[in-house]
Design an enzyme around this catalytic site. Sequence first.
Site, PDB file in Angstrom:
ATOM      1  N   LEU A  16       0.826  -1.208   0.000  1.00 34.28           N
ATOM      2  CA  LEU A  16       0.000   0.000   0.000  1.00 34.28           C
ATOM      3  C   LEU A  16       0.856   1.253   0.000  1.00 34.28           C
ATOM      4  O   LEU A  16       0.504   2.256  -0.602  1.00 34.28           O
ATOM      5  CB  LEU A  16      -0.927   0.012   1.218  1.00 34.28           C
ATOM      6  CG  LEU A  16      -2.123  -0.936   1.193  1.00 34.28           C
ATOM      7  CD1 LEU A  16      -2.879  -0.857   2.509  1.00 34.28           C
ATOM      8  CD2 LEU A  16      -3.045  -0.634   0.031  1.00 34.28           C
ATOM      9  N   GLY A  17       1.975   1.206   0.683  1.00 32.33           N
ATOM     10  CA  GLY A  17       2.831   2.382   0.714  1.00 32.33           C
ATOM     11  C   GLY A  17       3.959   2.211   1.714  1.00 32.33           C
ATOM     12  O   GLY A  17       3.982   1.274   2.512  1.00 32.33           O
ATOM     13  N   GLY A  19       6.695   4.651   4.259  1.00 35.28           N
ATOM     14  CA  GLY A  19       7.105   5.934   4.795  1.00 35.28           C
ATOM     15  C   GLY A  19       8.452   5.824   5.469  1.00 35.28           C
ATOM     16  O   GLY A  19       9.153   4.810   5.338  1.00 35.28           O
ATOM     17  N   ALA A  22       7.713   3.194   8.526  1.00 32.76           N
ATOM     18  CA  ALA A  22       6.948   1.960   8.391  1.00 32.76           C
ATOM     19  C   ALA A  22       6.602   1.679   6.938  1.00 32.76           C
ATOM     20  O   ALA A  22       6.567   2.584   6.099  1.00 32.76           O
ATOM     21  CB  ALA A  22       5.662   2.038   9.225  1.00 32.76           C
ATOM     22  N   VAL A  24       3.526  -0.394   4.747  1.00 37.29           N
ATOM     23  CA  VAL A  24       2.156  -0.858   4.945  1.00 37.29           C
ATOM     24  C   VAL A  24       1.747  -1.745   3.775  1.00 37.29           C
ATOM     25  O   VAL A  24       1.919  -1.379   2.605  1.00 37.29           O
ATOM     26  CB  VAL A  24       1.169   0.321   5.083  1.00 37.29           C
ATOM     27  CG1 VAL A  24      -0.232  -0.185   5.379  1.00 37.29           C
ATOM     28  CG2 VAL A  24       1.627   1.240   6.213  1.00 37.29           C
ATOM     29  N   LYS A  39       0.794  -2.725   9.117  1.00 38.38           N
ATOM     30  CA  LYS A  39       1.842  -1.713   9.245  1.00 38.38           C
ATOM     31  C   LYS A  39       3.053  -2.351   9.928  1.00 38.38           C
ATOM     32  O   LYS A  39       2.958  -2.841  11.051  1.00 38.38           O
ATOM     33  CB  LYS A  39       1.315  -0.529  10.065  1.00 38.38           C
ATOM     34  CG  LYS A  39       2.258   0.659  10.152  1.00 38.38           C
ATOM     35  CD  LYS A  39       1.566   1.817  10.860  1.00 38.38           C
ATOM     36  CE  LYS A  39       2.442   3.064  10.916  1.00 38.38           C
ATOM     37  NZ  LYS A  39       1.748   4.193  11.564  1.00 38.38           N
ATOM     38  N   ASP A 133       0.596  15.492  15.233  1.00 41.33           N
ATOM     39  CA  ASP A 133       0.981  15.429  13.816  1.00 41.33           C
ATOM     40  C   ASP A 133      -0.258  15.398  12.923  1.00 41.33           C
ATOM     41  O   ASP A 133      -0.440  14.485  12.115  1.00 41.33           O
ATOM     42  CB  ASP A 133       1.853  14.197  13.562  1.00 41.33           C
ATOM     43  CG  ASP A 133       2.589  14.267  12.226  1.00 41.33           C
ATOM     44  OD1 ASP A 133       2.787  15.389  11.717  1.00 41.33           O
ATOM     45  OD2 ASP A 133       2.957  13.205  11.685  1.00 41.33           O
TER      46      ASP A 133
END
Length: 494
Positions: A16-17, A19, A22, A24, A39, A133
């Site tokens: 999914l992605g 960063g 982490a 995911v 995650k 955040d």
Amino acid sequence: MGTPVWIGPYRVQRLLGAGSFATVWLGHDPALDARVAIKVLAENWSHDLRVRERFRDEARLLRRLDHPRLVRVHAVGELPDGRPYAVLALADGGSLRDRLAAGTPPVPLALALLDEIAAGVAVLHRERVVHRDLTPGNVLFTSTAAGERVVIADLGLAKALAAASGLTARAGTPGYMAPEQDDPLAVVDTRSDVFGLGRLGLRLLGGPGPRPHLGGVPAPVVAVLRRATAPRPADRYPDADSFRAALRRAAGPSADPAAAQPPPCPRPTDARHPAAGSGEPLRPPATRRPREESPSVEASATGRAGPSAGRRAARRLGLAGAVTVTLVALGATGGDTARSMADDRWGRSGPVSVLLPPGWRAAGTGWAGRYDARGRLEPALVVSPDPARWATDPTVPGAFVGLSATLGRRSTPADFVAQRPHADCVAAPVRRVGRGATVWVVARFTCPAGRPVLVEAAARAGRAGLLYAQVVPPPGSGPDVVDALLAGVRVRPV
């Protein structure tokens, strides 16, 4: 790391992605027969004990709070290499960042969204937790039985107020974090989140930057945002509840989501949120799948379309009630949609019409989470002997049929179908079914649990975009039944 096949007991479907902290993955939970977001702590931080503990703190905090306005944690675990992971509820509607990429919404919708975001942050503040955040990427949208809900995500920087001061490092995202968050020794409390809410409000209303331009925004609303983003914490609202109350007073009736009219809003992208979202249409549930994994058309449970349905339609681009966004106007059981056709043999949503098999009905007038260039829901409907039960009962046959101009600009029918594998199901060879100018790409899956047969199909509908159909055929039926249903899908020129 490469693509894993399994993370704990969860089968991995795709990335999914990723960063800084982490990665995911989209996973399949075999126990619930549901899609989840997994995650995993990034490899480059696996040996940093502070980051590992922050990762675990987020999961523990979300699990403890367990609120519909926050991303929910289903489980936690640890990989063989010792890295922790958290299994999260999938936010299928993507993020606010995705939707703002197409432009800012009109003022009434922006205020309704900000109201719901503030409500989610208020849940944290009542529990004496500060998020620290708040950014568009951490505001997600998830489908529910009643429509779409805003949820707050990524509490990796969140702290209990008793421990929110004396930090050892800068925490927050430039442009949204309060000035005091740049000082490692400053006290960070709920007023820091109020600053983040104010900055989100400016972004939603089209006024980012040091000198925001807020043309068309009521002056009292501008005053609320100015106070929320005051440099000194003492000059801001004390918490999210206070900010939300002030915003509602300043905006007047437009701040009440239930009273908001459906203004046009910019088309959201279909970007997949890296934390817990994918922007895809939802899969129909199998036997144990939760109700929020229902199809993206909201079908009427009662089969009636009265004043309440009209109110839901009026709110479909805004935030409905205290919890959900109602994204679609509910169709009657063949009622309103059928009356607009020549006879009751047809179901219709916008330019899309479907010839109904004997005994079947149609419900739904929009594709939840998908908007056209003018901010309207793209057309979709469910056809079934019982549209309301089709979403939850695997024994009920039926189909979801939708038309997306946005998907048509980005994907071919073959690619779109290829992106829809079903875990633990056996796929038959993909075939093409031609019906005049419409050629469907059809994939049939035989599954060991839940719905025994599931069909994914897509076709090009000329300039109108991409047609998508997800079909659960009647038990024991052959391909001809699916082919006949696809042959009955029509798209009126627009």
